[in-house]
Design an enzyme around this catalytic site. Structure first.
Site, PDB file in Angstrom:
ATOM      1  N   THR A 134       0.817  -1.205   0.000  1.00 43.55           N
ATOM      2  CA  THR A 134       0.000   0.000   0.000  1.00 43.55           C
ATOM      3  C   THR A 134       0.857   1.265   0.000  1.00 43.55           C
ATOM      4  O   THR A 134       1.990   1.236   0.499  1.00 43.55           O
ATOM      5  CB  THR A 134      -0.908  -0.004   1.251  1.00 43.55           C
ATOM      6  OG1 THR A 134      -1.475   1.294   1.434  1.00 43.55           O
ATOM      7  CG2 THR A 134      -0.135  -0.338   2.520  1.00 43.55           C
ATOM      8  N   ASP A 135       0.294   2.353  -0.488  1.00 43.71           N
ATOM      9  CA  ASP A 135       1.026   3.634  -0.448  1.00 43.71           C
ATOM     10  C   ASP A 135       1.194   4.141   0.982  1.00 43.71           C
ATOM     11  O   ASP A 135       2.009   5.039   1.243  1.00 43.71           O
ATOM     12  CB  ASP A 135       0.328   4.691  -1.319  1.00 43.71           C
ATOM     13  CG  ASP A 135      -1.115   4.980  -0.930  1.00 43.71           C
ATOM     14  OD1 ASP A 135      -1.630   4.368   0.024  1.00 43.71           O
ATOM     15  OD2 ASP A 135      -1.738   5.838  -1.591  1.00 43.71           O
ATOM     16  N   GLU A 136       0.425   3.561   1.931  1.00 48.28           N
ATOM     17  CA  GLU A 136       0.500   4.053   3.312  1.00 48.28           C
ATOM     18  C   GLU A 136       1.854   3.790   3.955  1.00 48.28           C
ATOM     19  O   GLU A 136       2.182   4.392   4.977  1.00 48.28           O
ATOM     20  CB  GLU A 136      -0.621   3.438   4.165  1.00 48.28           C
ATOM     21  CG  GLU A 136      -1.986   3.817   3.655  1.00 48.28           C
ATOM     22  CD  GLU A 136      -3.102   3.690   4.687  1.00 48.28           C
ATOM     23  OE1 GLU A 136      -2.808   3.532   5.876  1.00 48.28           O
ATOM     24  OE2 GLU A 136      -4.273   3.772   4.276  1.00 48.28           O
ATOM     25  N   TYR A 159      -1.721  -0.246  11.240  1.00 52.25           N
ATOM     26  CA  TYR A 159      -1.927  -0.937   9.951  1.00 52.25           C
ATOM     27  C   TYR A 159      -0.736  -0.718   9.024  1.00 52.25           C
ATOM     28  O   TYR A 159      -0.143  -1.668   8.505  1.00 52.25           O
ATOM     29  CB  TYR A 159      -3.209  -0.427   9.277  1.00 52.25           C
ATOM     30  CG  TYR A 159      -3.284  -0.762   7.796  1.00 52.25           C
ATOM     31  CD1 TYR A 159      -3.502  -2.071   7.376  1.00 52.25           C
ATOM     32  CD2 TYR A 159      -3.100   0.220   6.822  1.00 52.25           C
ATOM     33  CE1 TYR A 159      -3.546  -2.394   6.022  1.00 52.25           C
ATOM     34  CE2 TYR A 159      -3.143  -0.085   5.465  1.00 52.25           C
ATOM     35  CZ  TYR A 159      -3.364  -1.396   5.064  1.00 52.25           C
ATOM     36  OH  TYR A 159      -3.393  -1.709   3.730  1.00 52.25           O
ATOM     37  N   LYS A 163       2.083  -3.329   7.443  1.00 51.92           N
ATOM     38  CA  LYS A 163       2.294  -3.536   6.005  1.00 51.92           C
ATOM     39  C   LYS A 163       3.757  -3.229   5.635  1.00 51.92           C
ATOM     40  O   LYS A 163       4.349  -3.903   4.787  1.00 51.92           O
ATOM     41  CB  LYS A 163       1.351  -2.657   5.174  1.00 51.92           C
ATOM     42  CG  LYS A 163      -0.125  -3.037   5.264  1.00 51.92           C
ATOM     43  CD  LYS A 163      -0.456  -4.403   4.681  1.00 51.92           C
ATOM     44  CE  LYS A 163      -0.343  -4.451   3.171  1.00 51.92           C
ATOM     45  NZ  LYS A 163      -0.801  -5.774   2.642  1.00 51.92           N
TER      46      LYS A 163
HETATM   47  P1  NAD Z   1     -10.192  -6.740   2.701  1.00 51.87           P
HETATM   48  O1  NAD Z   1     -10.149  -6.457   4.160  1.00 51.87           O
HETATM   49  O2  NAD Z   1     -11.409  -6.414   1.931  1.00 51.87           O
HETATM   50  O3  NAD Z   1      -9.884  -8.282   2.441  1.00 51.87           O
HETATM   51  C1  NAD Z   1      -8.907  -8.978   3.156  1.00 51.87           C
HETATM   52  C2  NAD Z   1      -9.157 -10.487   2.953  1.00 51.87           C
HETATM   53  O4  NAD Z   1      -8.118 -11.200   3.652  1.00 51.87           O
HETATM   54  C3  NAD Z   1     -10.486 -10.974   3.535  1.00 51.87           C
HETATM   55  O5  NAD Z   1     -11.115 -11.831   2.608  1.00 51.87           O
HETATM   56  C4  NAD Z   1     -10.088 -11.721   4.794  1.00 51.87           C
HETATM   57  O6  NAD Z   1     -10.978 -12.769   5.134  1.00 51.87           O
HETATM   58  C5  NAD Z   1      -8.711 -12.253   4.407  1.00 51.87           C
HETATM   59  N1  NAD Z   1      -7.853 -12.520   5.571  1.00 51.87           N
HETATM   60  C6  NAD Z   1      -7.653 -11.717   6.643  1.00 51.87           C
HETATM   61  N2  NAD Z   1      -6.805 -12.327   7.498  1.00 51.87           N
HETATM   62  C7  NAD Z   1      -6.450 -13.529   6.941  1.00 51.87           C
HETATM   63  C8  NAD Z   1      -5.593 -14.582   7.330  1.00 51.87           C
HETATM   64  N3  NAD Z   1      -4.930 -14.553   8.487  1.00 51.87           N
HETATM   65  N4  NAD Z   1      -5.467 -15.647   6.513  1.00 51.87           N
HETATM   66  C9  NAD Z   1      -6.149 -15.709   5.340  1.00 51.87           C
HETATM   67  N5  NAD Z   1      -6.983 -14.736   4.919  1.00 51.87           N
HETATM   68  C10 NAD Z   1      -7.133 -13.654   5.711  1.00 51.87           C
HETATM   69  O7  NAD Z   1      -8.910  -5.995   2.112  1.00 51.87           O
HETATM   70  P2  NAD Z   1      -8.694  -5.336   0.659  1.00 51.87           P
HETATM   71  O8  NAD Z   1      -9.125  -3.926   0.721  1.00 51.87           O
HETATM   72  O9  NAD Z   1      -9.228  -6.258  -0.372  1.00 51.87           O
HETATM   73  O10 NAD Z   1      -7.105  -5.340   0.603  1.00 51.87           O
HETATM   74  C11 NAD Z   1      -6.404  -6.453   0.055  1.00 51.87           C
HETATM   75  C12 NAD Z   1      -4.898  -6.186   0.142  1.00 51.87           C
HETATM   76  O11 NAD Z   1      -4.596  -4.995  -0.593  1.00 51.87           O
HETATM   77  C13 NAD Z   1      -4.410  -5.901   1.571  1.00 51.87           C
HETATM   78  O12 NAD Z   1      -3.155  -6.508   1.709  1.00 51.87           O
HETATM   79  C14 NAD Z   1      -4.294  -4.390   1.659  1.00 51.87           C
HETATM   80  O13 NAD Z   1      -3.286  -4.021   2.555  1.00 51.87           O
HETATM   81  C15 NAD Z   1      -3.901  -4.057   0.225  1.00 51.87           C
HETATM   82  N6  NAD Z   1      -4.309  -2.711  -0.268  1.00 51.87           N
HETATM   83  C16 NAD Z   1      -5.612  -2.303  -0.150  1.00 51.87           C
HETATM   84  C17 NAD Z   1      -5.976  -1.075  -0.688  1.00 51.87           C
HETATM   85  C18 NAD Z   1      -7.407  -0.568  -0.606  1.00 51.87           C
HETATM   86  O14 NAD Z   1      -7.658   0.579  -0.953  1.00 51.87           O
HETATM   87  N7  NAD Z   1      -8.372  -1.375  -0.187  1.00 51.87           N
HETATM   88  C19 NAD Z   1      -5.020  -0.274  -1.331  1.00 51.87           C
HETATM   89  C20 NAD Z   1      -3.702  -0.737  -1.426  1.00 51.87           C
HETATM   90  C21 NAD Z   1      -3.365  -1.973  -0.905  1.00 51.87           C
HETATM   91  O1  DAU Z   2      -4.068   4.086   0.651  1.00 50.13           O
HETATM   92  C1  DAU Z   2      -4.349   2.726   0.602  1.00 50.13           C
HETATM   93  C2  DAU Z   2      -5.169   2.318   1.805  1.00 50.13           C
HETATM   94  O2  DAU Z   2      -6.485   2.835   1.602  1.00 50.13           O
HETATM   95  C3  DAU Z   2      -5.204   0.823   2.030  1.00 50.13           C
HETATM   96  O3  DAU Z   2      -3.910   0.370   2.317  1.00 50.13           O
HETATM   97  C4  DAU Z   2      -6.163   0.465   3.175  1.00 50.13           C
HETATM   98  O4  DAU Z   2      -6.267  -0.937   3.309  1.00 50.13           O
HETATM   99  C5  DAU Z   2      -7.530   1.038   2.845  1.00 50.13           C
HETATM  100  O5  DAU Z   2      -8.443   0.772   3.890  1.00 50.13           O
HETATM  101  C6  DAU Z   2      -7.434   2.537   2.602  1.00 50.13           C
HETATM  102  O6  DAU Z   2      -7.085   3.235   3.832  1.00 50.13           O
HETATM  103  P1  DAU Z   2      -7.740   4.648   4.215  1.00 50.13           P
HETATM  104  O7  DAU Z   2      -7.613   4.826   5.670  1.00 50.13           O
HETATM  105  O8  DAU Z   2      -7.258   5.720   3.316  1.00 50.13           O
HETATM  106  O9  DAU Z   2      -9.286   4.322   3.790  1.00 50.13           O
HETATM  107  P2  DAU Z   2     -10.673   4.642   4.511  1.00 50.13           P
HETATM  108  O10 DAU Z   2     -11.737   4.339   3.518  1.00 50.13           O
HETATM  109  O11 DAU Z   2     -10.765   4.054   5.863  1.00 50.13           O
HETATM  110  O12 DAU Z   2     -10.616   6.238   4.694  1.00 50.13           O
HETATM  111  C7  DAU Z   2     -10.447   7.091   3.572  1.00 50.13           C
HETATM  112  C8  DAU Z   2     -10.389   8.508   4.095  1.00 50.13           C
HETATM  113  O13 DAU Z   2     -11.684   8.877   4.568  1.00 50.13           O
HETATM  114  C9  DAU Z   2      -9.450   8.716   5.267  1.00 50.13           C
HETATM  115  O14 DAU Z   2      -8.849   9.993   5.174  1.00 50.13           O
HETATM  116  C10 DAU Z   2     -10.362   8.668   6.499  1.00 50.13           C
HETATM  117  C11 DAU Z   2     -11.664   9.231   5.959  1.00 50.13           C
HETATM  118  N1  DAU Z   2     -12.907   8.713   6.545  1.00 50.13           N
HETATM  119  C12 DAU Z   2     -13.086   7.378   6.623  1.00 50.13           C
HETATM  120  C13 DAU Z   2     -14.238   6.835   7.144  1.00 50.13           C
HETATM  121  C14 DAU Z   2     -14.402   5.331   7.253  1.00 50.13           C
HETATM  122  C15 DAU Z   2     -13.905   9.588   6.977  1.00 50.13           C
HETATM  123  O15 DAU Z   2     -13.760  10.829   6.887  1.00 50.13           O
HETATM  124  N2  DAU Z   2     -15.071   9.063   7.481  1.00 50.13           N
HETATM  125  C16 DAU Z   2     -15.262   7.719   7.602  1.00 50.13           C
HETATM  126  O16 DAU Z   2     -16.329   7.295   8.113  1.00 50.13           O
END
Ligand code: NAD
Ligand code: DAU
Length: 370
Positions: A134-136, A159, A163
């Protein structure tokens, strides 16, 4: 035929990736999904794919199980999506983030290293491990600048710290054992099957239900949004063309303040529901209530990163990746998807989706290893 082990394949991005692979490669990809089915994993998301994949319910931290999967299959690629992914939850309960995201990653690395090693620093031809990061990991930006692959790592939440630690373990395997791997670091994804605890699906869901829309702090934190299918495309390209050992940033230059996102969603939903009865019928409130009065500024997230913005020039110039979905189109597609798929949303919010696995299990449609 290539065999993919996709961990976390029942989550948001993992499931979209499974669907992407099936659409692109059909039967020439053998797909094994390993997912623990935490609150974020929903097997119903893969309902239409279950006859084309092998689903295994299990934990990436489980050494015996992962070894067993490698013994039974000739795995070519491991793509590790499995993670605890929600920043707010990591602030409340960090421990599970460390277990899954760090130790789980190391377990996958160790088992694949052993399975793929054929001599001193020599691996089977064509195999690869891809860590979905992730970019985080880069921390928080000020008003200007972008994250490149050279930006120093500076995670600020439990988190992102977990990562980052996982990325460093992957890098250690690459440097120490010449392990064949890549890391991708993507910005915020949005699209279908996104769990409604995250900003975009939560706002859509709350508008449908006539609830207030929580905006953290001043609402001016910036995220760089990418349609999930474009992320899937990037991962596919890195698997096939990425130079071993390299890190690739993925993002589509689509920075938006949170408050802008919330207002865009309000405008689109007000218009869609006022024009089309099929969308209006889904609402648990009146169309007239969909307006900015729903916005409620709430207490800020602890340590809230101010701005993320990815420089994707490396993956674009070296591998030819580019995003195909413009935000204006992607957000409408996403909102329409949620309006049409209220059953999915209700399932995941009520917890009923957890029973789906048991139903499938009883019907013996899955291959479960305990
Ligand atoms: P998500 O939370 O929707 O899905 C995570 C999945 O992993 C779920 O199906 C969960 O059951 C499974 N899981 C959790 N713990 C586990 C374990 N111990 N063993 C096996 N499976 C397990 O997450 P997402 O948003 O789909 O993110 C997927 C990946 O991409 C993550 O690694 C996250 O860090 C990365 N990522 C997410 C975003 C985003 O914006 N959502 C952006 C960049 C990177
Ligand atoms: O940047 C990549 C990341 O993006 C991934 O690595 C993470 O897994 C994914 O969850 C996401 O993280 P963020 O914290 O950026 O996503 P989230 O949707 O939780 O929040 C997006 C922005 O919105 C953040 O600045 C917090 C804000 N927010 C979030 C929620 C849930 C609000 O203002 N209100 C809310 O209720």
């Amino acid at each position: 035929m290539k065999t993919y082990l996709i961990t976390g394949g029942a989550g948001f991005i993992g499931a979209n990736f499974v669907k992407y692979l099936i659409k692109k490669y059909g039967l020439s990809a053998k797909i094994i999904v390993l997912d623990k089915l935490t609150y974020a994993g929903n097997l119903q998301t893969l309902e239409n794919e279950l006859d084309k994949i092998e689903f295994i319910k299990g934990d990436i931290c489980n050494r015996e199980l992962v070894e067993y999967i490698f013994t039974k299959n000739n795995i070519d690629y491991v793509i590790n999506f499995a993670a605890e992914s929600h920043v707010d939850r990591s602030i409340e309960s960090p421990e599970i983030f460390l277990k899954t995201n760090i130790l789980g990653t190391q377990n996958l690395l160790e088992v694949s290293k052993k399975a793929w090693l054929i001599g001193e620093d020599e691996y089977k031809v064509g195999v690869k491990y891809l860590q979905v990061s992730t970019d985080e990991v880069y921390g928080s930006l000020g008003d200007t600048g972008y994250f490149t692959e050279e930006t120093p790592l500076d995670p600020r939440s439990p988190y992102s710290a977990s990562k980052t630690s996982a990325d460093l373990i992957v890098k250690a395997y690459i440097d120490t054992y010449k392990f064949p791997a890549n890391i991708t670091r993507c910005s915020n994804n949005y699209g279908p099957y996104h769990f409604p605890e995250k900003l975009i699906p939560l706002i859509i869901k709350n508008i449908i239900e006539g609830k207030t829309l929580p905006v953290y702090g001043d609402g001016k934190n910036v995220r760089d949004w990418l349609y999930v299918e474009d992320h899937c495309k990037a991962i596919d390209i890195v698997i096939n063309k990425g130079t071993l050992g390299e890190i690739y940033n993925v993002g589509g230059h689509n920075e938006k303040q949170n408050i802008e996102i919330v207002k865009i969603i309000i405008d689109i939903m007000a218009e869609l529901t006022s024009k089309e009865i099929k969308y209006r019928e889904v609402l648990k409130t009146e169309v007239g209530n969909i307006n900015e009065n729903l916005i409620k500024y709430v207490k800020d997230r602890k340590g809230h990163d101010r701005r993320y913005a990815i420089d994707p020039s490396k993956i674009t110039s070296e591998l030819g990746w580019y995003p195909e979905t413009k935000f204006e189109d992607g957000i409408i597609k996403t909102i329409k998807w949620y309006l049409k798929n209220q059953q999915w949303v209700n399932g995941v919010t009520s917890g009923n989706y957890q029973q789906y696995y048991d139903k499938m299990y009883n019907e013996a449609r899955q291959n479960i290893i305990k």
